[in-house]
Motif scaffolding. Sequence first.
Motif, PDB file in Angstrom:
ATOM      1  N   THR A   1      12.951   1.101  -1.668  1.00  0.00           N
ATOM      2  CA  THR A   1      12.882   2.566  -1.660  1.00  0.00           C
ATOM      3  C   THR A   1      11.434   3.036  -1.677  1.00  0.00           C
ATOM      4  OG1 THR A   1      14.994   2.676  -2.847  1.00  0.00           O
ATOM      5  CG2 THR A   1      13.632   4.657  -2.857  1.00  0.00           C
ATOM      6  N   ALA A   2      10.604   2.383  -2.484  1.00  0.00           N
ATOM      7  CA  ALA A   2       9.185   2.754  -2.546  1.00  0.00           C
ATOM      8  C   ALA A   2       8.492   2.508  -1.212  1.00  0.00           C
ATOM      9  CB  ALA A   2       8.493   1.963  -3.656  1.00  0.00           C
ATOM     10  N   VAL A   3       8.840   1.403  -0.558  1.00  0.00           N
ATOM     11  CA  VAL A   3       8.226   1.071   0.736  1.00  0.00           C
ATOM     12  C   VAL A   3       8.595   2.101   1.793  1.00  0.00           C
ATOM     13  CG1 VAL A   3       8.355  -0.576   2.658  1.00  0.00           C
ATOM     14  CG2 VAL A   3       7.934  -1.398   0.336  1.00  0.00           C
ATOM     15  N   ARG A   4       9.859   2.541   1.821  1.00  0.00           N
ATOM     16  CA  ARG A   4      10.304   3.432   2.891  1.00  0.00           C
ATOM     17  C   ARG A   4      10.010   4.903   2.622  1.00  0.00           C
ATOM     18  NH1 ARG A   4      14.005   4.209   7.189  1.00  0.00           N
ATOM     19  NH2 ARG A   4      13.690   2.042   7.754  1.00  0.00           N
ATOM     20  N   GLU A   5       9.773   5.278   1.376  1.00  0.00           N
ATOM     21  CA  GLU A   5       9.671   6.682   0.991  1.00  0.00           C
ATOM     22  C   GLU A   5       8.746   7.497   1.891  1.00  0.00           C
ATOM     23  OE1 GLU A   5       9.593  10.355  -1.261  1.00  0.00           O
ATOM     24  OE2 GLU A   5      11.072   8.781  -0.937  1.00  0.00           O
ATOM     25  N   LEU A   6       7.552   7.007   2.166  1.00  0.00           N
ATOM     26  CA  LEU A   6       6.577   7.783   2.933  1.00  0.00           C
ATOM     27  C   LEU A   6       6.698   7.582   4.448  1.00  0.00           C
ATOM     28  CD1 LEU A   6       3.375   7.383   0.722  1.00  0.00           C
ATOM     29  CD2 LEU A   6       4.864   9.383   0.916  1.00  0.00           C
TER      30      LEU A   6
ATOM     31  N   HIS B   1       5.162   2.544   7.056  1.00  0.00           N
ATOM     32  CA  HIS B   1       4.929   1.124   7.298  1.00  0.00           C
ATOM     33  C   HIS B   1       5.261   0.781   8.749  1.00  0.00           C
ATOM     34  CE1 HIS B   1       9.053   1.646   6.372  1.00  0.00           C
ATOM     35  NE2 HIS B   1       9.378   0.390   6.137  1.00  0.00           N
ATOM     36  N   ASP B   2       5.524  -0.480   9.044  1.00  0.00           N
ATOM     37  CA  ASP B   2       5.597  -0.893  10.443  1.00  0.00           C
ATOM     38  C   ASP B   2       6.866  -0.450  11.152  1.00  0.00           C
ATOM     39  OD1 ASP B   2       7.515  -2.735   9.611  1.00  0.00           O
ATOM     40  OD2 ASP B   2       6.177  -4.460   9.740  1.00  0.00           O
ATOM     41  N   THR B   3       6.845  -0.552  12.472  1.00  0.00           N
ATOM     42  CA  THR B   3       7.885   0.001  13.331  1.00  0.00           C
ATOM     43  C   THR B   3       8.111  -0.905  14.527  1.00  0.00           C
ATOM     44  OG1 THR B   3       7.160   2.237  12.722  1.00  0.00           O
ATOM     45  CG2 THR B   3       8.557   2.053  14.669  1.00  0.00           C
ATOM     46  N   TYR B   4       9.334  -0.878  15.050  1.00  0.00           N
ATOM     47  CA  TYR B   4       9.626  -1.484  16.352  1.00  0.00           C
ATOM     48  C   TYR B   4      10.664  -0.599  17.031  1.00  0.00           C
ATOM     49  CZ  TYR B   4      11.150  -4.585  20.054  1.00  0.00           C
ATOM     50  OH  TYR B   4      11.459  -5.112  21.301  1.00  0.00           O
TER      51      TYR B   4
ATOM     52  N   SER C   1       0.835  -1.211   0.000  1.00  0.00           N
ATOM     53  CA  SER C   1       0.000   0.000   0.000  1.00  0.00           C
ATOM     54  C   SER C   1       0.864   1.252   0.000  1.00  0.00           C
ATOM     55  CB  SER C   1      -0.954  -0.005   1.200  1.00  0.00           C
ATOM     56  OG  SER C   1      -0.276   0.137   2.425  1.00  0.00           O
ATOM     57  N   VAL C   2       1.881   1.299   0.854  1.00  0.00           N
ATOM     58  CA  VAL C   2       2.710   2.510   0.938  1.00  0.00           C
ATOM     59  C   VAL C   2       3.659   2.612  -0.253  1.00  0.00           C
ATOM     60  CG1 VAL C   2       2.504   2.632   3.435  1.00  0.00           C
ATOM     61  CG2 VAL C   2       4.417   1.396   2.451  1.00  0.00           C
ATOM     62  N   ALA C   3       4.046   1.466  -0.816  1.00  0.00           N
ATOM     63  CA  ALA C   3       4.914   1.494  -1.999  1.00  0.00           C
ATOM     64  C   ALA C   3       4.186   2.082  -3.198  1.00  0.00           C
ATOM     65  CB  ALA C   3       5.410   0.083  -2.315  1.00  0.00           C
ATOM     66  N   ILE C   4       2.958   1.662  -3.411  1.00  0.00           N
ATOM     67  CA  ILE C   4       2.198   2.175  -4.556  1.00  0.00           C
ATOM     68  C   ILE C   4       1.833   3.648  -4.344  1.00  0.00           C
ATOM     69  CG2 ILE C   4       0.065   1.937  -5.886  1.00  0.00           C
ATOM     70  CD1 ILE C   4       2.281  -0.169  -6.426  1.00  0.00           C
TER      71      ILE C   4
ATOM     72  N   ILE D   1      -6.331  -3.772   4.874  1.00  0.00           N
ATOM     73  CA  ILE D   1      -6.944  -3.755   3.544  1.00  0.00           C
ATOM     74  C   ILE D   1      -7.485  -2.370   3.224  1.00  0.00           C
ATOM     75  CG2 ILE D   1      -8.873  -4.647   2.168  1.00  0.00           C
ATOM     76  CD1 ILE D   1      -8.455  -7.348   3.548  1.00  0.00           C
ATOM     77  N   ASN D   2      -8.112  -1.731   4.197  1.00  0.00           N
ATOM     78  CA  ASN D   2      -8.643  -0.378   3.980  1.00  0.00           C
ATOM     79  C   ASN D   2      -7.513   0.611   3.708  1.00  0.00           C
ATOM     80  OD1 ASN D   2     -10.866   1.679   4.127  1.00  0.00           O
ATOM     81  ND2 ASN D   2      -9.616   2.403   5.833  1.00  0.00           N
ATOM     82  N   LYS D   3      -6.393   0.465   4.411  1.00  0.00           N
ATOM     83  CA  LYS D   3      -5.232   1.332   4.165  1.00  0.00           C
ATOM     84  C   LYS D   3      -4.730   1.134   2.735  1.00  0.00           C
ATOM     85  CE  LYS D   3      -0.588   2.296   6.051  1.00  0.00           C
ATOM     86  NZ  LYS D   3       0.390   1.934   7.119  1.00  0.00           N
ATOM     87  N   PHE D   4      -4.681  -0.121   2.294  1.00  0.00           N
ATOM     88  CA  PHE D   4      -4.250  -0.421   0.929  1.00  0.00           C
ATOM     89  C   PHE D   4      -5.194   0.211  -0.087  1.00  0.00           C
ATOM     90  CE2 PHE D   4      -4.439  -2.933  -2.937  1.00  0.00           C
ATOM     91  CZ  PHE D   4      -3.100  -3.082  -3.272  1.00  0.00           C
ATOM     92  N   MET D   5      -6.487   0.019   0.114  1.00  0.00           N
ATOM     93  CA  MET D   5      -7.478   0.549  -0.831  1.00  0.00           C
ATOM     94  C   MET D   5      -7.432   2.080  -0.867  1.00  0.00           C
ATOM     95  SD  MET D   5      -8.901  -1.929  -2.363  1.00  0.00           S
ATOM     96  CE  MET D   5      -9.436  -3.643  -2.289  1.00  0.00           C
ATOM     97  N   THR D   6      -7.248   2.700   0.284  1.00  0.00           N
ATOM     98  CA  THR D   6      -7.202   4.165   0.356  1.00  0.00           C
ATOM     99  C   THR D   6      -5.969   4.727  -0.333  1.00  0.00           C
ATOM    100  OG1 THR D   6      -8.431   4.154   2.451  1.00  0.00           O
ATOM    101  CG2 THR D   6      -7.159   6.139   1.930  1.00  0.00           C
TER     102      THR D   6
END
Length: 501
Positions: free
Chosen positions: A101-106, A109-112, A52-55, A445-450
């Motif tokens: 790079t696409a995943v991290r750009e925004l 995504h998840d964290t620890y 979702s965040v990559a796209i 899923i809602n995050k992906f769709m949004t």
Amino acid sequence: MKKHKVRVYPSKKHLPREKQLAWKMAEVCADKVPVEKDVEAMIINRIIDNASVAIASVNRHAPATARVQALAHPRKGGATVFGMPSNQTYCAEWAAWANGTAVRELDFHDTYLAADYSHPGDNIPPILAVAQQTGQTGKNLIRGLAAGYELQVDLVTGICLHEHKIDHIAHLGPSAAGGIGAMLKLPTEVIYQSIQQALHTTVSTRQSRKGEISSWKAFAPAHAGKLAIEAVDRCMRGEGAPSPIYEGEDSVVAWILDGPDAEYTVPLPGAGEPKRAILDTYTKEHSAEYQSQALIDLAFKMGAEIDNFDDIEEIVIHTSHHTHYVIGTGANDPQKMDPNASRETLDHSIMYIFAVALQDGSWHHVKSYAPRRAARKDTVRLWHKIRTVEDPKWTERYHSRNPKVKAFGARVEIRFKDGSQMEDEMAVANAHPLGARPFERENYINKFMTLTDGIITQNEAERFIETAERLPKLKADELNQLNVQVPAGKVKRLADKKGIF
């Protein structure tokens, strides 16, 4: 969990490899213990989250740059690149570079967070790319991701990098290499050498997250993933690594971290113990540094009770050491107060984030960082009235090993010009596992769709979700379907600038 002590040994005192941290990590990866169902389900959630965040970032400059570099390295039977057709494949290390790079750009995504910081989802692009290129099944991919998450969380729990200004990708190289080794069912020896090579090549400073933060913040984890793939490839061919990489006289610990008198404790699963660390991680509802998640939710709540933001005299955020010194005024970064700062800098400024969330009562991964939004005069006035202070209570909660106590929140005091005051606090974000609205599959899923709305077709969105949810049953020739294709003509090509590739 077993606690493994890590300290430096002089060269004249031989440390058997079986007692070295890298070997212990390799043993965890080589252990064929089954992945439990709740872990399997969370892995599916995080694959959806990453996509979702990559796209959503697919046409931003850094992902477009990484993608055009990857497209210069086509390979039959290779790995897919987000945005491109699934029947077009590229060398795994370059696909991991583009996708990472696409995943991290925004930063979405998840964290620890523990002794150090991490985005464990950064393990997914390199491990998935290798899975596609080597023809793995969904089950094998799950095995690799469970191991990658385990090593990432365990290292972050036990070893602090940031106090020595070392970027947290130094934990990512070893975890990605270990995850790849687990997925491929490599011998302990090969995984051991791969982990050491991956650490040796991924140590860099935290200047990437300091001052004028550039696009390298997005590239850095992808670089670590790419280097991890290359390290595993070399070690599979019989090459070795600097050893012992953690405990040696001239090792990372001896000269880059706490030094020759250091002692760290890293928890690792024992033989036959399932890898469950992914369940200790948490994703983001808002596109911003994780320590700002609870404060964004708190700003929504407090802002709804304020009629005129110009009536505010000062806002003081009482928070943890990390929040104060990394994204707060304790960082002493003037860029964090600059309306002309980059998006990468603004999402590491809790002063900016709190001001906008307070005024807008909402948060958007694009609109909230838009230059026009950042330059709004009333926002700049409010933003510059905000400061942070460290509160020992919040620092203690931040470092707690008890998941029911551990928190990343703050207490906020809003003082008005008429002498009145508003005060409230929030320990964890609403989306946190202990929050008011913990994220479940439907939220992912809602995050992906949004985030993908208007970028991909409805059919493509539904196809991807259906494929991800079938992950445990996917056959070797189906993993390329864990890609998201953007319609032709909607993918930025960066034709205006040329490079080497």
